[in-house]
Every structure is written in C-alpha cells, then in structure tokens.
Scaffold this motif. Structure first.
Motif, mmCIF file in Angstrom:
data_model
loop_
_atom_site.group_PDB
_atom_site.id
_atom_site.type_symbol
_atom_site.label_atom_id
_atom_site.label_comp_id
_atom_site.label_asym_id
_atom_site.label_seq_id
_atom_site.Cartn_x
_atom_site.Cartn_y
_atom_site.Cartn_z
ATOM 1 N N SER A 49 28.214 20.888 4.022
ATOM 2 C CA SER A 49 27.353 20.517 2.892
ATOM 3 C C SER A 49 27.677 21.327 1.643
ATOM 4 N N PHE A 52 29.758 19.336 -0.718
ATOM 5 C CA PHE A 52 29.208 18.111 -1.309
ATOM 6 C C PHE A 52 29.367 18.042 -2.823
ATOM 7 N N GLY A 56 31.597 15.347 -2.175
ATOM 8 C CA GLY A 56 30.570 14.380 -1.819
ATOM 9 C C GLY A 56 30.510 14.211 -0.309
ATOM 10 N N THR A 107 25.194 11.922 4.389
ATOM 11 C CA THR A 107 24.502 11.539 3.164
ATOM 12 C C THR A 107 23.018 11.867 3.272
ATOM 13 N N ASP A 110 22.542 15.506 2.687
ATOM 14 C CA ASP A 110 22.620 15.796 1.261
ATOM 15 C C ASP A 110 21.296 15.511 0.559
ATOM 16 N N ARG A 111 20.517 14.551 1.066
ATOM 17 C CA ARG A 111 19.298 14.123 0.383
ATOM 18 C C ARG A 111 18.028 14.765 0.938
ATOM 19 N N LEU A 212 39.600 10.246 -3.658
ATOM 20 C CA LEU A 212 39.086 11.563 -4.049
ATOM 21 C C LEU A 212 40.169 12.412 -4.689
#
Length: 301
Positions: A49, A52, A56, A107, A110-111, A212
C-alpha cells in the motif's frame, strides 16, 4: 488476503494431502510457520500500500501477479502444451478470478484500510463453508458473521460504499477461487493448474505494467514496495502453506486462517496508522468467532 492456498479460509494453493497427525515438534513447527505466514501476508499488503501513491493499486497488483507467476511456475512446472480444452477452461477462469480478486482487494485496502478490507474479503470462504454445512451451530455462525458484516458496513458520514463493495467483490472472488481451484486440482496433477492460472493472470496484467511505465515512470522505492508485497504476500505464504499442510490438521489450519482479519487490523494499525474503533473491532471479532465456532463445533457422523 488471498495467498496461493486453498484450504478452508485460504485462497489458492494446490491441494495437498495432510497426515492425520504428526510428531509434536513438527506440529509446533507447523503452527509457528502459520503465524509467520499470516504476518508475512498482511505485512506484504501493508508494504504494498506504500506504493499506491506512485503505482496505484493496479500497479501493485500487477507486480504481485508477476511474482506469484514466477514462484508457481518454478514450483508447478506446468506442461502447457499437453493441456486439453477440458483443462484450459477452468484454468482460464481461475486466472481471471485471481486477478480480479487481488485488484478488488488492493483497491478496497486503498479506500477503507487493510483491516476492514481483509475482514470483508474473508466473508467469501466463510460463506462458502457455512453454505455447505447442515448443522444448527453453522446457522448460528452465519447469523454472527452477518451481524459482523452489517456492523462493518453501517451507514456513517464517512462510509466509503465503493470501498466496501470492492471488499465484498473480493469475497465473491475468493469463494469462486476456492471452487475453481478444486476443479483445477481434479483435472490437473500437482500445482500445474495453479501455476498455469498464475501465468495467465500475469500476462493479463502485463499491459498494466507497460502503461504505468510509459505514463508514470515508477520510482525505485515504489517498485521495491510492490516487489516486497509480491514476495511477502505470495511467495512466502505459498511455500509456508506447503510445509504447514503436511504437519498441521486441516481444521487447525482453517482455524488459524480465520485470524487473518485480526492480523490485518493489527498490521494496519501498527504499520499504517489505520486504527479501528471499538465497534469495528467487535465486528471483526464476530466474523472471526463465526469461523472458529464452525470449525471447532463437533461433527456427528
């Protein structure tokens, strides 16, 4: 979070025959290995993480898929040219689910944070196990787990419903992964099916890596974090599970795997500063308790 094993509460490894019992030192070593595997898995997710902001979640998952493919190809050594259509179908589905599972989980992390994301994801294999059971205690466990899930997703001003939804998507994928992995294990010997699925999943994420690199050249620390996540969350748990499943009864293995949401919450709190409130901790404990009761309750017949 899913590694590469497929016992109760785990996610994706080839089936391994387990002795009914072993010597006490070996069982102790197996338990120690389980502890190390769980901490490695969740620590890897926490380290991943950190990448990120640069890569990402998709970029970190891509690197993790590459690492998983390298490890499984080295161990499984699949003979791809000998695969039949009957064998390729579940392998391809497994690869798709594997990629979707990790992408939705990372994801979600991350949130909504590591602890909540992993707890929601764990509902997948737990639901699968409870759905196959026919005991009253399992019905009670289902109610406890459902209460924990509802509590985690209770409406609040700061609730991230998309993050919660992604955690639940990861749960569905994990349950699907277990079912598909069993099918692949029946149709292909050893770890060949898992290795092939990991390789296909890595190929699916290859365009992500190319985009990326071209659009946002990654920094060395970010790549290092992502590679560390792949090693700690894929390679180490996979190899650890191979050892553990030979020396620890399946029930004990499944029981320990149910503690992963707690480990994730602790690692998120200590390593990332993602603290949980008392209500959230209670909900996490409810999900863990449901799985523990289901495993420990005596079975008749």
């Amino acid at each position: 979070m899913p590694t590469l094993s497929s016992a109760t509460g785990a996610s994706s490894a080839p089936a391994t025959s387990v002795p009914a019992a072993g010597t006490a030192p070996r069982r102790l070593a197996g338990v120690a290995t389980m502890v190390g595997s769980g901490l490695s898995n969740q620590t890897g997710a926490a380290i991943g993480s950190l990448a990120f902001p640069v890569l990402g979640p998709a970029g970190v998952v891509a690197v993790r898929q590459y690492v998983a493919a390298l490890v499984l190809l080295a161990v499984g050594r699949p003979r791809l040219r000998s695969f039949t259509r009957h064998q390729w179908v579940p392998v391809l589905l497994l690869a798709l689910v594997f990629g979707t599972m990790n992408l939705s989980l990372y994801t979600a992390i991350d949130r909504i944070g590591l602890g909540l994301a992993v707890t929601l994801e764990f509902l997948g294999p737990l639901t699968l196990a409870l759905a196959a059971a026919r005991r009253r205690v399992d019905a009670c466990c289902a109610v406890i787990a459902a209460a924990g899930a509802v509590t985690l997703m209770r409406p609040q001003p700061s609730t991230d419903y998309l993050g919660m939804g992604l955690g639940l998507l990861a749960a569905v994928c994990w349950a699907s992964y277990i079912l598909l992995n069993r099918t692949v294990g029946r149709r292909l010997p050893g770890a060949q099916g898992s290795a092939a699925a990991a390789a296909v999943s890595a190929l699916l994420f290859l365009p992500v890596g190319v985009v990326l690199v071209l659009r946002h050249p990654p920094t060395a620390p970010a790549v290092g974090f992502a590679v560390a996540a792949g090693v700690l969350s894929s390679a180490v748990p996979y190899l650890a599970d191979l050892f553990t499943l030979r020396h620890v009864p399946p029930a004990a293995f499944g029981l320990f795997m149910s503690v992963n949401p707690v480990l994730a919450a602790l690692v998120g709190w200590i390593g990332l500063g993602q603290g949980l409130g008392p209500v959230d901790w209670t909900a996490v404990a409810a999900v863990v308790l449901a799985n523990a009761l289901s495993i420990l309750a005596p079975r008749r017949g």
